[in-house]
Write a protein that holds these residues in place. Structure first.
Motif, short mmCIF file in Angstrom:
data_model
loop_
_atom_site.label_atom_id
_atom_site.label_comp_id
_atom_site.label_asym_id
_atom_site.label_seq_id
_atom_site.Cartn_x
_atom_site.Cartn_y
_atom_site.Cartn_z
N VAL A 1 54.52 83.91 49.29
CA VAL A 1 54.57 85.30 49.71
C VAL A 1 55.89 85.53 50.44
CG1 VAL A 1 53.51 87.07 51.14
CG2 VAL A 1 52.07 85.46 49.91
N GLN A 2 56.60 86.57 50.05
CA GLN A 2 57.85 86.92 50.72
C GLN A 2 57.71 88.31 51.33
OE1 GLN A 2 58.23 85.91 47.17
NE2 GLN A 2 58.03 83.88 48.10
N LEU A 3 58.23 88.45 52.53
CA LEU A 3 58.20 89.73 53.21
C LEU A 3 59.63 90.11 53.58
CD1 LEU A 3 55.36 88.32 53.85
CD2 LEU A 3 55.23 89.92 55.75
N GLN A 4 59.95 91.36 53.35
CA GLN A 4 61.27 91.85 53.72
C GLN A 4 61.10 93.14 54.51
OE1 GLN A 4 64.01 92.48 50.50
NE2 GLN A 4 65.73 92.89 51.85
N ALA A 5 61.55 93.11 55.75
CA ALA A 5 61.45 94.27 56.63
C ALA A 5 62.80 94.97 56.67
CB ALA A 5 61.04 93.83 58.03
N PHE A 6 62.77 96.28 56.65
CA PHE A 6 64.01 97.05 56.77
C PHE A 6 63.68 98.42 57.34
CE2 PHE A 6 63.04 99.45 52.93
CZ PHE A 6 62.26 98.57 52.20
N GLY A 7 64.73 99.15 57.67
CA GLY A 7 64.56 100.49 58.22
C GLY A 7 64.94 100.62 59.67
N GLY A 8 65.31 99.52 60.31
CA GLY A 8 65.71 99.60 61.70
C GLY A 8 67.04 100.30 61.86
N GLY A 9 67.42 100.53 63.10
CA GLY A 9 68.68 101.19 63.36
C GLY A 9 68.80 101.61 64.80
N LEU A 10 69.79 102.44 65.07
CA LEU A 10 70.05 102.96 66.40
C LEU A 10 69.58 104.41 66.46
CD1 LEU A 10 71.38 102.82 69.24
CD2 LEU A 10 73.53 103.48 68.11
N VAL A 11 68.78 104.73 67.47
CA VAL A 11 68.26 106.08 67.61
C VAL A 11 68.22 106.44 69.09
CG1 VAL A 11 65.86 105.29 67.68
CG2 VAL A 11 66.37 107.62 66.90
N GLN A 12 68.32 107.71 69.38
CA GLN A 12 68.22 108.16 70.77
C GLN A 12 66.77 108.23 71.20
OE1 GLN A 12 70.41 111.88 71.01
NE2 GLN A 12 72.25 110.79 71.67
N ALA A 13 66.55 108.14 72.48
CA ALA A 13 65.20 108.25 73.02
C ALA A 13 64.59 109.58 72.57
CB ALA A 13 65.23 108.16 74.54
N GLY A 14 63.33 109.52 72.19
CA GLY A 14 62.64 110.69 71.67
C GLY A 14 62.73 110.82 70.17
N GLY A 15 63.57 110.02 69.55
CA GLY A 15 63.74 110.09 68.10
C GLY A 15 62.69 109.28 67.36
N SER A 16 62.86 109.21 66.05
CA SER A 16 61.89 108.53 65.18
C SER A 16 62.60 107.60 64.21
CB SER A 16 61.08 109.56 64.38
OG SER A 16 60.34 110.41 65.24
N LEU A 17 61.88 106.58 63.80
CA LEU A 17 62.31 105.68 62.73
C LEU A 17 61.08 105.28 61.94
CD1 LEU A 17 64.79 103.15 64.42
CD2 LEU A 17 65.37 104.82 62.64
N ARG A 18 61.29 104.95 60.68
CA ARG A 18 60.20 104.40 59.89
C ARG A 18 60.64 103.05 59.33
NH1 ARG A 18 57.06 106.48 54.44
NH2 ARG A 18 59.00 105.82 53.42
N LEU A 19 59.91 102.02 59.72
CA LEU A 19 60.16 100.69 59.20
C LEU A 19 59.32 100.46 57.96
CD1 LEU A 19 60.10 98.59 62.51
CD2 LEU A 19 61.99 99.86 61.48
N SER A 20 59.87 99.66 57.06
CA SER A 20 59.15 99.30 55.84
C SER A 20 59.08 97.79 55.73
CB SER A 20 59.85 99.87 54.60
OG SER A 20 59.93 101.27 54.65
N CYS A 21 58.03 97.30 55.13
CA CYS A 21 57.88 95.87 54.89
C CYS A 21 57.40 95.71 53.45
CB CYS A 21 56.89 95.25 55.86
SG CYS A 21 56.58 93.49 55.57
N ALA A 22 58.25 95.15 52.61
CA ALA A 22 57.91 94.93 51.22
C ALA A 22 57.31 93.54 51.06
CB ALA A 22 59.15 95.08 50.34
N VAL A 23 56.14 93.47 50.47
CA VAL A 23 55.43 92.21 50.26
C VAL A 23 55.53 91.84 48.79
CG1 VAL A 23 53.25 90.99 50.53
CG2 VAL A 23 53.85 92.83 52.13
N SER A 24 56.01 90.65 48.51
CA SER A 24 56.17 90.22 47.12
C SER A 24 55.73 88.78 46.96
CB SER A 24 57.63 90.39 46.68
OG SER A 24 58.47 89.57 47.46
#
Length: 123
Positions: A1-24
């Motif tokens: 099983v391989q997992l790859q996480a992505f979607g991180g970054g720099l954001v200001q307080a109060g902002g939003s991000l969506r992380l993804s994790c692909a399972v293969s």
């Protein structure tokens, strides 16, 4: 099983991000997916988990009401929607998978881990 996480970054307080994790690779009929995070100088901690069919989810108190874990079974992808981010959410976020139906926040129960994605929240 391989997992790859992505979607991180720099954001200001109060902002939003969506992380993804692909399972293969080899997958299991029943498995639990979780997100953990590790801030600088701190131990890795539980964030959220979801059973693969979504009948059970759990969040840490620090993210409850702000983060939402979800999954796209057809794409074998798990998401972590993070809203109203705070500087204390700054960490490397990891996705992890354990086989079976039993949901748990215990790290050692998770066998497969992704490489982590950095989330930085500026004040």
């Amino acid at each position: 099983v391989q997992l790859q996480a992505f979607g991180g970054g720099l954001v200001q307080a109060g902002g939003s991000l969506r992380l993804s994790c692909a399972v293969s690779g080899r997958t299991f009929h029943y498995y639990v997916v979780a997100w953990f995070r590790q801030a600088p100088g701190k131990e890795r901690e539980f964030v959220a988990h979801s059973s693969w069919i979504g009948d059970s989810t759990l969040y840490s108190d620090s993210v409850k009401g702000r983060f939402t874990i979800s999954r796209d079974n057809a794409r074998n992808t798990v998401f972590l929607q993070m809203n109203n981010l705070k500087p204390e959410d700054t960490a490397v976020y990891y996705c992890a998978v354990k086989q079976g139906r039993v949901v748990t926040a215990t790290q050692k129960s998770y066998t497969y881990w992704g490489q982590g994605t950095q989330v930085t929240v500026s004040s």
